[in-house]
Design a protein around this motif. Structure first.
Motif, PDB file in Angstrom:
ATOM      1  N   ALA A   1      13.953   2.141  -6.352  1.00  0.00           N
ATOM      2  CA  ALA A   1      12.950   3.196  -6.201  1.00  0.00           C
ATOM      3  C   ALA A   1      11.721   2.891  -7.052  1.00  0.00           C
ATOM      4  O   ALA A   1      10.583   3.077  -6.612  1.00  0.00           O
ATOM      5  N   ALA A   2      11.931   2.405  -8.276  1.00  0.00           N
ATOM      6  CA  ALA A   2      10.812   2.080  -9.160  1.00  0.00           C
ATOM      7  C   ALA A   2      10.007   0.902  -8.615  1.00  0.00           C
ATOM      8  O   ALA A   2       8.769   0.905  -8.658  1.00  0.00           O
ATOM      9  N   ILE A   3      10.707  -0.103  -8.075  1.00  0.00           N
ATOM     10  CA  ILE A   3      10.029  -1.258  -7.497  1.00  0.00           C
ATOM     11  C   ILE A   3       9.186  -0.833  -6.289  1.00  0.00           C
ATOM     12  O   ILE A   3       8.023  -1.224  -6.143  1.00  0.00           O
ATOM     13  N   LEU A   4       9.775   0.004  -5.418  1.00  0.00           N
ATOM     14  CA  LEU A   4       9.044   0.443  -4.230  1.00  0.00           C
ATOM     15  C   LEU A   4       7.901   1.389  -4.585  1.00  0.00           C
ATOM     16  O   LEU A   4       6.902   1.445  -3.866  1.00  0.00           O
ATOM     17  N   GLN A   5       8.043   2.104  -5.711  1.00  0.00           N
ATOM     18  CA  GLN A   5       6.920   2.927  -6.162  1.00  0.00           C
ATOM     19  C   GLN A   5       5.729   2.038  -6.512  1.00  0.00           C
ATOM     20  O   GLN A   5       4.571   2.380  -6.243  1.00  0.00           O
ATOM     21  N   GLY A   6       6.019   0.871  -7.109  1.00  0.00           N
ATOM     22  CA  GLY A   6       4.946  -0.082  -7.391  1.00  0.00           C
ATOM     23  C   GLY A   6       4.286  -0.576  -6.115  1.00  0.00           C
ATOM     24  O   GLY A   6       3.072  -0.757  -6.059  1.00  0.00           O
ATOM     25  N   ILE A   7       5.101  -0.814  -5.066  1.00  0.00           N
ATOM     26  CA  ILE A   7       4.552  -1.226  -3.774  1.00  0.00           C
ATOM     27  C   ILE A   7       3.685  -0.123  -3.196  1.00  0.00           C
ATOM     28  O   ILE A   7       2.589  -0.372  -2.678  1.00  0.00           O
ATOM     29  N   GLN A   8       4.169   1.131  -3.301  1.00  0.00           N
ATOM     30  CA  GLN A   8       3.395   2.261  -2.791  1.00  0.00           C
ATOM     31  C   GLN A   8       2.041   2.362  -3.492  1.00  0.00           C
ATOM     32  O   GLN A   8       1.011   2.610  -2.859  1.00  0.00           O
ATOM     33  N   LYS A   9       2.037   2.135  -4.803  1.00  0.00           N
ATOM     34  CA  LYS A   9       0.776   2.175  -5.551  1.00  0.00           C
ATOM     35  C   LYS A   9      -0.154   1.057  -5.082  1.00  0.00           C
ATOM     36  O   LYS A   9      -1.371   1.251  -4.954  1.00  0.00           O
ATOM     37  N   ARG A  10       0.414  -0.125  -4.766  1.00  0.00           N
ATOM     38  CA  ARG A  10      -0.417  -1.216  -4.285  1.00  0.00           C
ATOM     39  C   ARG A  10      -0.960  -0.933  -2.890  1.00  0.00           C
ATOM     40  O   ARG A  10      -2.039  -1.407  -2.539  1.00  0.00           O
ATOM     41  N   VAL A  11      -0.184  -0.202  -2.072  1.00  0.00           N
ATOM     42  CA  VAL A  11      -0.700   0.216  -0.763  1.00  0.00           C
ATOM     43  C   VAL A  11      -1.938   1.087  -0.964  1.00  0.00           C
ATOM     44  O   VAL A  11      -2.969   0.898  -0.313  1.00  0.00           O
ATOM     45  N   VAL A  12      -1.844   2.041  -1.889  1.00  0.00           N
ATOM     46  CA  VAL A  12      -2.965   2.930  -2.181  1.00  0.00           C
ATOM     47  C   VAL A  12      -4.154   2.139  -2.722  1.00  0.00           C
ATOM     48  O   VAL A  12      -5.312   2.388  -2.359  1.00  0.00           O
ATOM     49  N   ASP A  13      -3.847   1.148  -3.577  1.00  0.00           N
ATOM     50  CA  ASP A  13      -4.913   0.348  -4.188  1.00  0.00           C
ATOM     51  C   ASP A  13      -5.445  -0.747  -3.265  1.00  0.00           C
ATOM     52  O   ASP A  13      -6.442  -1.403  -3.575  1.00  0.00           O
TER      53      ASP A  13
END
Length: 353
Positions: free
Chosen positions: A310-322
Motif C-alpha cells: 500500500a505504501a509503495i502504491l501510494q508513492g506511485i499514486q503521488k507520481r501519477v499526480v506529479d
C-alpha cells in the motif's frame, strides 16, 4: 486491462522519456566491454518504478534501467543498489542478468543508470498461467519457491554484499522507511493505514533468519526460459537489502491472498484443477528447500506486507499526480491503496490487533 498483452514487450520511447543517444553511445563505448554501435532504443511497457529501455545493436542487445526524471522521494529508485546486488550474485550462477556497468554521472543522460544483459525468455503476468498444462504450472511455482530459497541461502559477506543492508531489525526498519515514504506521498487520510502503522510498530516479531532479501519477489519480476519452467533472470532489485527471509517469502506468498484481477493473485482460484500448489504445499516446499522445520504464524507478515505494498502504491499514486509515473498502468495500480490497507488491517485483526 490484459497485463500479459499490455505490459509485455516494448514500445517507442515517449518524448518525456527520450535519452541523449549520442551521449549514451559515447559512455557505452568507454565502459561496456564489447559494445559496438549504432544503438536503437525502445522502452519496455512493464514496470512502475524505474524506466527500463531495450538497447539493440548489430551484435548484442542490452537493457538500461535508470532513475525517473523529475523530483523523487528520498532513497527511492535506487538503481545503484540494483546494480551492486546483481553484480554480487551473477558470479554465483544465481539467475540474474549479466551486469555491464553503472553510471552515476547525471550529465550523461540526465539520471543515474546501469546497463545489463538482455535475458531472452518469457515474462508471465497472470498467476493462473492460462494456456499451460497443470504439470507446467506446478513446476513454475516450485521453481519460483526454489529460486527464492536459493537466494536466501547465500552468505552476503561471501558475495561482497555485507554492506547491502543492516544485519538486524529488518521489519522494524522497513516499517519505519515505508511509513516515512507513505507520509511523504499521502494524498488523503486512510484510517486503516494509520491503524496498521501503529499496530505493526508495536508488535514486531523477533527476527530469526538473515540473508539477502529481494523485497519485491513476484511472478512478473522473473523471466522464464521459453521452453521449460526455469527462471533465467530475477528482475527489479530496487528494494533488495539484507534482512528477514521469512518476510521476503511471505511477500511472495501473498499471491494466495490477493484477488486475481488479471495479475498474479490466486484468491478464489481452483488451485487443484490448475495444478498450482496450495498455500500449505508452497510453505512446505520453501521449508524443505531452506532446511526449516516450519514457519511462524503468517498473519502478522501478511499484514506487514500489505502495508508495504500500500505504501509503495501510494508513492506511485503521488507520481501519477506529479506526472512522473512510468507505466500506463500506474493510475490503475494506485487505486488499490485503500483496499490493500483495509486488507492489511483485517489480517492484523486475525493476528490479534
Amino acid at each position: 486491462m490484459n497485463p500479459q498483452e499490455d505490459m509485455t514487450g516494448t514500445m517507442a520511447v515517449p518524448d518525456k522519456d527520450k535519452l541523449d543517444e549520442a551521449s549514451l553511445t559515447k559512455w557505452m563505448e568507454a565502459n561496456v566491454e564489447g559494445f559496438t554501435g549504432p544503438l536503437t532504443l525502445s522502452k519496455f511497457k512493464g514496470g512502475q518504478s524505474n524506466p527500463t529501455y531495450k538497447i539493440e545493436t548489430p551484435g548484442t542487445d542490452y537493457v538500461l534501467r535508470k532513475k525517473p526524471f523529475g523530483k523523487l522521494l528520498p532513497s527511492a529508485h535506487a538503481v545503484d543498489r540494483e546494480f551492486r546486488v546483481i553484480a554480487g550474485l551473477h558470479p554465483t550462477g544465481f539467475p540474474v542478468a549479466k551486469p555491464y556497468g553503472l553510471c552515476d554521472d547525471d550529465d550523461v543522460i540526465g539520471t543515474m543508470f546501469y546497463i545489463m544483459g538482455m535475458a531472452d525468455g518469457r515474462t508471465l503476468w497472470d498467476g493462473t498461467l492460462p494456456g499451460m498444462e497443470p504439470e507446467e504450472r506446478r513446476a513454475i511455482y516450485f521453481e519460483m519457491i526454489d529460486t527464492l530459497a536459493q537466494l536466501h541461502s547465500y552468505d552476503p559477506a561471501e558475495l561482497g554484499l555485507e554492506k547491502h543492508g543492516k544485519s538486524g531489525n529488518y521489519c522494524e526498519r522497513q516499517i519505519s522507511r515505508w511509513t516515512q515514504q507513505y507520509k511523504l506521498s499521502e494524498l488523503e487520510t486512510i484510517p486503516e493505514m494509520d491503524q496498521l502503522i501503529e499496530w505493526l510498530t508495536k508488535t514486531i516479531p523477533e527476527q530469526k533468519g538473515f540473508g539477502i532479501v529481494h523485497g519485491d519477489y513476484r511472478l512478473d519480476n522473473m523471466i522464464f526460459a521459453h521452453d521449460k519452467p526455469k527462471v533465467i533472470a530475477v528482475l527489479d532489485w530496487e528494494l533488495s537489502t539484507l534482512g528477514d527471509p521469512i518476510a521476503d517469502f511471505a511477500y511472495w506468498l501473498m499471491a494466495y491472498e490477493m484477488e486475481p484481477e488479471g495479475r498474479s493473485g490466486l484468491k478464489g482460484v481452483d488451485l487443484e484443477a490448475l495444478g498450482i500448489p496450495s498455500r500449505e504445499e508452497a510453505i512446505a516446499r520453501y521449508c524443505e528447500k531452506s532446511g526449516l522445520d516450519d514457519l511462524p504464524p503468517m498473519d502478522w507478515y501478511l499484514a506487514y506486507n500489505l502495508f508495504r505494498i500500500a505504501a509503495i502504491l501510494q508513492g506511485i499514486q503521488k507520481r501519477v499526480v506529479d506526472g512522473t509515473a512510468n507505466s500506463a498502468a500506474a493510475a490503475e495500480m494506485s487505486d488499490r491503496v485503500t483496499p490493500l490497507a483495509q486488507a492489511g488491517w483485517e489480517a492484523a485483526k486475525r493476528a490479534g490487533a
